[in-house]
Design a protein around this motif. Structure first.
Motif, PDB file in Angstrom:
ATOM      1  N   ALA A   1       4.734   0.290  -5.618  1.00  0.00           N
ATOM      2  CA  ALA A   1       4.074   1.182  -4.663  1.00  0.00           C
ATOM      3  C   ALA A   1       4.870   2.480  -4.501  1.00  0.00           C
ATOM      4  O   ALA A   1       4.300   3.575  -4.480  1.00  0.00           O
TER       5      ALA A   1
ATOM      6  N   THR B   1       0.846  -1.182   0.000  1.00  0.00           N
ATOM      7  CA  THR B   1       0.000   0.000   0.000  1.00  0.00           C
ATOM      8  C   THR B   1       0.887   1.240   0.000  1.00  0.00           C
ATOM      9  O   THR B   1       1.880   1.292   0.713  1.00  0.00           O
TER      10      THR B   1
ATOM     11  N   GLN C   1      -3.384   4.288  -2.258  1.00  0.00           N
ATOM     12  CA  GLN C   1      -3.835   3.205  -3.135  1.00  0.00           C
ATOM     13  C   GLN C   1      -3.209   1.912  -2.632  1.00  0.00           C
ATOM     14  O   GLN C   1      -2.057   1.885  -2.217  1.00  0.00           O
ATOM     15  N   ALA C   2      -3.977   0.843  -2.704  1.00  0.00           N
ATOM     16  CA  ALA C   2      -3.523  -0.461  -2.234  1.00  0.00           C
ATOM     17  C   ALA C   2      -3.511  -1.449  -3.394  1.00  0.00           C
ATOM     18  O   ALA C   2      -4.028  -1.175  -4.473  1.00  0.00           O
TER      19      ALA C   2
ATOM     20  N   GLU D   1       0.748   5.500   0.435  1.00  0.00           N
ATOM     21  CA  GLU D   1      -0.095   6.588   0.919  1.00  0.00           C
ATOM     22  C   GLU D   1       0.690   7.895   0.925  1.00  0.00           C
ATOM     23  O   GLU D   1       1.881   7.909   1.211  1.00  0.00           O
TER      24      GLU D   1
END
Length: 72
Positions: free
Chosen positions: A45, A18, A36-37, A20
């Motif tokens: 990521a 994830t 977003q995961a 962030e």
């Protein structure tokens, strides 16, 4: 010491990653501005987070400019 108002945090949740974008609200508080995961790797990521942070800050700068023009 330079304190960043926005930064990207990456964490692993199960077998996915994830990303962030965190915003420093006050000295003791921070909040997630965007995230977003479901990334398959840490690299994906991190890449998404850096790209979105640049776009996020660009949009924020444009918005601040429009608001400054309205005030003058």
């Amino acid at each position: 010491m330079k304190i960043q108002k926005y930064r990207v945090k990456i964490k692993q949740v199960g077998s996915t990653w994830t990303s962030e974008i965190w915003r420093k609200v006050s000295k003791n508080e921070a909040a997630v501005s965007k995230g977003q995961a479901g990334f398959a790797s840490e690299q994906e990521a991190q890449s998404w987070g850096e790209t979105e942070l640049k776009a996020f800050l660009s949009h924020l700068g444009d918005r601040n400019q429009r608001r400054a023009e309205k005030r003058s």
